[in-house]
Design a protein around this motif. Structure first.
Motif, PDB file in Angstrom:
ATOM      1  N   VAL A 293     -10.248  -3.037   0.321  1.00 44.47           N
ATOM      2  CA  VAL A 293      -9.365  -3.876  -0.494  1.00 44.47           C
ATOM      3  C   VAL A 293      -8.148  -3.077  -0.957  1.00 44.47           C
ATOM      4  N   ASP A 294      -8.344  -1.814  -1.297  1.00 47.20           N
ATOM      5  CA  ASP A 294      -7.216  -0.975  -1.705  1.00 47.20           C
ATOM      6  C   ASP A 294      -6.186  -0.860  -0.585  1.00 47.20           C
ATOM      7  N   GLN A 295      -6.666  -0.680   0.654  1.00 45.61           N
ATOM      8  CA  GLN A 295      -5.728  -0.596   1.781  1.00 45.61           C
ATOM      9  C   GLN A 295      -5.021  -1.928   2.010  1.00 45.61           C
ATOM     10  N   ALA A 296      -5.756  -3.021   1.823  1.00 41.57           N
ATOM     11  CA  ALA A 296      -5.127  -4.327   1.963  1.00 41.57           C
ATOM     12  C   ALA A 296      -3.987  -4.479   0.961  1.00 41.57           C
ATOM     13  N   PHE A 297      -4.200  -4.039  -0.260  1.00 45.17           N
ATOM     14  CA  PHE A 297      -3.168  -4.202  -1.284  1.00 45.17           C
ATOM     15  C   PHE A 297      -1.993  -3.257  -1.090  1.00 45.17           C
ATOM     16  N   GLU A 298      -2.164  -2.231  -0.301  1.00 47.07           N
ATOM     17  CA  GLU A 298      -1.005  -1.406   0.033  1.00 47.07           C
ATOM     18  C   GLU A 298       0.028  -2.210   0.827  1.00 47.07           C
ATOM     19  N   LYS A 299      -0.432  -3.281   1.474  1.00 43.92           N
ATOM     20  CA  LYS A 299       0.473  -4.207   2.162  1.00 43.92           C
ATOM     21  C   LYS A 299       0.777  -5.436   1.309  1.00 43.92           C
ATOM     22  N   ILE A 300      -0.259  -5.975   0.637  1.00 41.04           N
ATOM     23  CA  ILE A 300      -0.082  -7.218  -0.124  1.00 41.04           C
ATOM     24  C   ILE A 300       0.919  -7.033  -1.252  1.00 41.04           C
ATOM     25  N   THR A 301       0.827  -5.920  -1.965  1.00 43.72           N
ATOM     26  CA  THR A 301       1.697  -5.712  -3.132  1.00 43.72           C
ATOM     27  C   THR A 301       3.181  -5.739  -2.756  1.00 43.72           C
ATOM     28  N   PRO A 302       3.626  -4.914  -1.811  1.00 48.43           N
ATOM     29  CA  PRO A 302       5.053  -4.988  -1.466  1.00 48.43           C
ATOM     30  C   PRO A 302       5.427  -6.282  -0.759  1.00 48.43           C
ATOM     31  N   PHE A 303       4.491  -6.870  -0.025  1.00 46.50           N
ATOM     32  CA  PHE A 303       4.797  -8.112   0.679  1.00 46.50           C
ATOM     33  C   PHE A 303       5.192  -9.216  -0.296  1.00 46.50           C
ATOM     34  N   PHE A 304       4.359  -9.459  -1.302  1.00 49.98           N
ATOM     35  CA  PHE A 304       4.702 -10.536  -2.241  1.00 49.98           C
ATOM     36  C   PHE A 304       5.902 -10.138  -3.106  1.00 49.98           C
ATOM     37  N   LYS A 305       6.030  -8.849  -3.441  1.00 46.82           N
ATOM     38  CA  LYS A 305       7.191  -8.422  -4.216  1.00 46.82           C
ATOM     39  C   LYS A 305       8.490  -8.703  -3.478  1.00 46.82           C
ATOM     40  N   ASN A 306       8.474  -8.511  -2.184  1.00 44.08           N
ATOM     41  CA  ASN A 306       9.694  -8.674  -1.384  1.00 44.08           C
ATOM     42  C   ASN A 306       9.950 -10.120  -0.963  1.00 44.08           C
ATOM     43  N   ASN A 307       8.945 -10.966  -1.022  1.00 42.79           N
ATOM     44  CA  ASN A 307       9.106 -12.317  -0.466  1.00 42.79           C
ATOM     45  C   ASN A 307       8.899 -13.442  -1.473  1.00 42.79           C
ATOM     46  N   LEU A 308       8.591 -13.123  -2.713  1.00 43.63           N
ATOM     47  CA  LEU A 308       8.508 -14.149  -3.754  1.00 43.63           C
ATOM     48  C   LEU A 308       9.488 -13.828  -4.875  1.00 43.63           C
TER      49      LEU A 308
END
Length: 308
Positions: A293-308
């Protein structure tokens, strides 16, 4: 966290609404809809793991129980109906846009396992959803067609479902089966072999690790035919244009989320799309195991920050 309800047709969909720390009603916040796996509920992965972590990052999150399941309404009970589960997302957006503190132009979706397949399908025709994350997304229709490993197994199942519907139309009781075996022994007896996804599903859903009364492992037999001809990714190459982050583990299993992740990546029209393969992670590791889950959030966190 606030327990809320919103309408899908004539019944209520139950959801947990989480608000970020130091929440201010005068501000506008991005919001993310979080969808649970097939057989799951909002108290498990979608809410307690992914929604909570996103809320900690400053998002309003809405984790809901699928119609006919958990604390949501809808009859008959224990129905797994793809079109209705897709409609749940649209109704969730309808609810969020009534909240003064939600920025209607910054609504995203995240779905896990079957919830990821439903989220992808909903996002194609619900363009109020501006960004999508799928975590071990499984195409439920593909799984129903291929899950028994023989080409004609789905045809036999459709025959059985038809007979059961006839029986119920004539007044007999509904047959309620299970999504997964209740024990490892049942798995071995049913299949003669073990599979990492099924073994770990039992470990998650049938032990204190993840068991919840709103996830009772009950599935209505007479409703199974709706999924057989359904494709979660149908028209993705035409209609799925929003930014897309796909996350899978590299340990493949019977549920097929590894291959489904690659298929969705290839088919999606999205110009901004990315596929993360978490090394050493199985389907269920990405439910609740910190290393995955930690590795998943290494992508999820910047993804939503950059696209929402």
């Amino acid at each position: 966290m606030e327990h809320v309800r919103f309408k899908n047709r004539t019944w209520d969909v139950a959801a947990d609404l989480r608000l970020p720390k130091d929440f201010d009603t005068t501000k506008k916040y991005p919001a993310i809809i979080c969808a649970h796996p097939i057989s799951s509920c909002k108290e498990q992965i979608s809410g307690a793991i992914y929604a909570q972590r996103l809320t900690d990052q400053g998002y309003v999150t809405l984790a809901f129980d699928a119609s006919y399941q958990g604390e949501s309404g809808g009859e008959p009970r224990y129905l797994e109906d793809p079109p209705t589960r897709v409609e749940d997302f649209r109704c969730a957006v309808d609810y969020l846009v009534t909240l003064d503190y939600v920025d209607e132009d910054r609504i995203g979706a995240l779905g896990v396992c079957g919830g990821g397949g439903y989220a992808a399908n909903a996002t194609m025709t619900e363009h109020r959803i501006k960004a999508l994350v799928t975590v071990v997304a499984a195409n439920y229709g593909r799984l129903m067609r291929e899950g028994n490993l023989t080409p004609d197994a789905a045809l036999g199942m459709l025959e059985a479902v038809g007979k059961q519907r006839t029986a119920e139309a004539r007044g007999e009781e509904a047959v309620i089966t299970t999504y997964i075996p209740n024990t490892q022994e049942e798995e071995r007896e049913a299949a003669g072999i073990t599979d990492v996804d099924i073994t770990q599903a039992i470990d998650y859903y049938k032990t204190p690790r993840g068991a919840n009364p709103n996830s009772p492992n009950k599935l209505r037999l007479s409703g199974l035919s709706a999924a057989v001809g359904w494709d979660a990714f149908h028209l993705a190459e035409l209609l799925l244009t929003q930014p897309l982050q796909i996350i899978v583990g590299d340990v493949p299993g019977a549920f097929g989320s590894y291959r489904d992740g690659f298929e969705l990546f290839d088919r999606a029209r999205s110009e901004k799309k990315d596929l993360l393969v978490v090394k050493g992670a199985s389907h269920y590791d990405l439910y609740d195991q910190p290393f995955a889950v930690d590795q998943a959030f290494e992508k999820i966190t910047p993804f939503f920050k950059n696209n929402l």
